[in-house]
Write a protein that holds these residues in place. Sequence first.
Motif, mmCIF file in Angstrom:
data_model
loop_
_atom_site.group_PDB
_atom_site.id
_atom_site.type_symbol
_atom_site.label_atom_id
_atom_site.label_comp_id
_atom_site.label_asym_id
_atom_site.label_seq_id
_atom_site.Cartn_x
_atom_site.Cartn_y
_atom_site.Cartn_z
ATOM 1 N N ALA A 85 13.874 9.402 -1.631
ATOM 2 C CA ALA A 85 12.932 9.276 -2.744
ATOM 3 C C ALA A 85 13.582 8.686 -3.995
ATOM 4 C CB ALA A 85 12.328 10.641 -3.073
ATOM 5 N N MET A 103 13.020 5.043 -4.316
ATOM 6 C CA MET A 103 11.685 4.724 -4.855
ATOM 7 C C MET A 103 11.672 4.894 -6.369
ATOM 8 S SD MET A 103 8.999 6.382 -2.174
ATOM 9 C CE MET A 103 8.832 5.801 -0.475
ATOM 10 N N THR A 111 10.531 -1.078 -8.321
ATOM 11 C CA THR A 111 10.348 -2.190 -7.388
ATOM 12 C C THR A 111 10.888 -3.482 -7.993
ATOM 13 O OG1 THR A 111 8.167 -2.628 -8.301
ATOM 14 C CG2 THR A 111 8.270 -1.183 -6.377
ATOM 15 N N TYR A 132 10.415 -1.763 -2.926
ATOM 16 C CA TYR A 132 11.404 -0.858 -3.483
ATOM 17 C C TYR A 132 12.796 -1.415 -3.226
ATOM 18 C CZ TYR A 132 7.809 2.706 -4.020
ATOM 19 O OH TYR A 132 6.697 3.398 -4.399
ATOM 20 N N GLU A 161 11.188 -1.320 4.080
ATOM 21 C CA GLU A 161 10.354 -1.162 5.280
ATOM 22 C C GLU A 161 10.902 -1.857 6.534
ATOM 23 O OE1 GLU A 161 6.194 -1.235 4.763
ATOM 24 O OE2 GLU A 161 6.316 0.275 3.176
ATOM 25 N N GLN A 210 7.823 11.484 -5.579
ATOM 26 C CA GLN A 210 7.833 10.537 -4.444
ATOM 27 C C GLN A 210 8.055 11.204 -3.087
ATOM 28 O OE1 GLN A 210 9.401 9.298 -7.445
ATOM 29 N NE2 GLN A 210 7.493 8.191 -7.733
ATOM 30 N N LYS A 235 5.907 12.884 -1.306
ATOM 31 C CA LYS A 235 4.769 12.582 -0.437
ATOM 32 C C LYS A 235 4.760 11.107 -0.045
ATOM 33 C CE LYS A 235 -0.161 12.969 0.232
ATOM 34 N NZ LYS A 235 -0.305 11.543 0.554
ATOM 35 N N GLU A 236 5.178 10.254 -0.970
ATOM 36 C CA GLU A 236 5.210 8.826 -0.666
ATOM 37 C C GLU A 236 6.198 8.537 0.484
ATOM 38 O OE1 GLU A 236 5.560 4.882 -3.391
ATOM 39 O OE2 GLU A 236 5.235 6.775 -4.439
ATOM 40 N N CYS A 237 7.293 9.278 0.503
ATOM 41 C CA CYS A 237 8.264 9.136 1.608
ATOM 42 C C CYS A 237 7.652 9.625 2.921
ATOM 43 C CB CYS A 237 9.538 9.924 1.306
ATOM 44 S SG CYS A 237 10.530 9.234 -0.019
ATOM 45 N N ASP A 275 4.535 9.616 3.635
ATOM 46 C CA ASP A 275 3.534 8.618 4.026
ATOM 47 C C ASP A 275 4.196 7.437 4.721
ATOM 48 O OD1 ASP A 275 1.582 10.193 2.961
ATOM 49 O OD2 ASP A 275 1.348 9.041 1.100
ATOM 50 N N LEU A 276 5.350 7.028 4.206
ATOM 51 C CA LEU A 276 6.071 5.906 4.828
ATOM 52 C C LEU A 276 6.440 6.258 6.274
ATOM 53 C CD1 LEU A 276 8.824 3.759 3.135
ATOM 54 C CD2 LEU A 276 9.051 4.432 5.507
ATOM 55 N N ARG A 329 3.385 6.256 8.460
ATOM 56 C CA ARG A 329 2.886 4.897 8.702
ATOM 57 C C ARG A 329 3.624 4.244 9.864
ATOM 58 N NH1 ARG A 329 3.077 3.717 3.571
ATOM 59 N NH2 ARG A 329 4.776 2.205 3.556
#
Length: 295
Positions: free
Chosen positions: A199, A202, A206, A215, A220, A248, A250-252, A254-255, A258
Motif C-alpha cells: 500500500a 500506492m 501516480t 502507481y 499491474e 489503500q 482495500k485498494e490493494c 481489490d487489485l 481483480r
Amino acid sequence: MEQNHPEPRVNLHTHTFRCRHAVGTPADYCEAARKYNFDILGFSDHAPFPDERYHGSRMFFRELEGYCRDVASAREQFPDLRVLTGLEVEYCPDLGENYYSEELLGKAGLDYLIGAAHFVTMPDGSIHPFYSQQPESPEVIRAFLRQTLRTLEHLPIVMLAHPDGFASTVPRMTPDLRAGFRDIIAVAVNRGIPLEINANGMRRGTFSVDGIERYRYPWEPFWELAAEAGATVVIGSDAHQPEHLILQYKECEDLARRFGLPIVNRVVAETILAGKKPTDYGAALSELPEKERVP
Ligand SMILES: [Zn+2]
Ligand SMILES: [Zn+2]
C-alpha cells in the motif's frame, strides 16, 4: 470499528519511530489497529546490522532489544490484539544465512522476518537505493532483479515485501524485465513465499507513461504474471504512521481480486503464531485447500 468490513484484518508490515523515517510507538500502532478492525498486527521495522550499514533508514543494532521490549509491552497492553515481533530484512551475503536464522530468529527471539530489496551493490561497489523515481539504467534494474531473487532463495522469510518496488524507476516493460519478473515469481511459488501487494507504493502517487497513469508500485504487469504463475499474495500496509494501517488497504485487496490472486495474510499470521519454522511455512501454505487461502 468500521461497519462495512466485518472480517477483521491482518497486517504484518508495520514500522515504528525507531527507523527514523516513521512516527509512532508500537502501542500507537496497536491503538490504530483496534480502531481499524485489525485483529493481528505484526511489527516489521527495518532490520539493523551489527556494522550499522544503511543506518540512515533504520535503528542502531543496540536498539533492537528496546524495540522487542516495546512490542512485548504493547502486546500486554492490548490483550485483544494478537501482536507479532518481526523485522524487514535486506539480503547481505557477507553476513551469511545464519545471521538471519540464528541471530535474528534465534538469539533475538523474533517471530518472523519479511524480505525486501531496498539497496543493491553495483559491480563498481557503489550502493544503489530503489526509492529513486528517475528511470534507471538496465544495469541497476538487473541488480535489483538479482538482489530480489537472492532474497527469496536464501532468507528464512515469510513473505517478500514490494517485489515490484523498483518498478518505481521503470518506465515501461521490456523482454528482459518480463523474464526477470517471471524468475522472481517462479522462485516465490516454488518456495511457497507469498508476494506483497504494498500500500505504501500506492501512497507514493501516480505518474504517467505513454499517456497511461500508474502507481510507482504495485505495477499491474507484474501482478498479471504473478497470477499466471499461481502466486499467493499478502496485503501489506507498510505503515510508517499509525493511520497508514488502513490507507489503500482495500485498494490493494481489490487489485488482488481483480487478478484472482489468493490473499493469504491470515494463513501466514496463523502459521507464525503456531510457532512453525519458516521452512515449514511453504508446506503449510501449499497443503491448504484453495478455499481457506482467501480470508
Ligand atoms: Zn521504511
Ligand atoms: Zn517496509
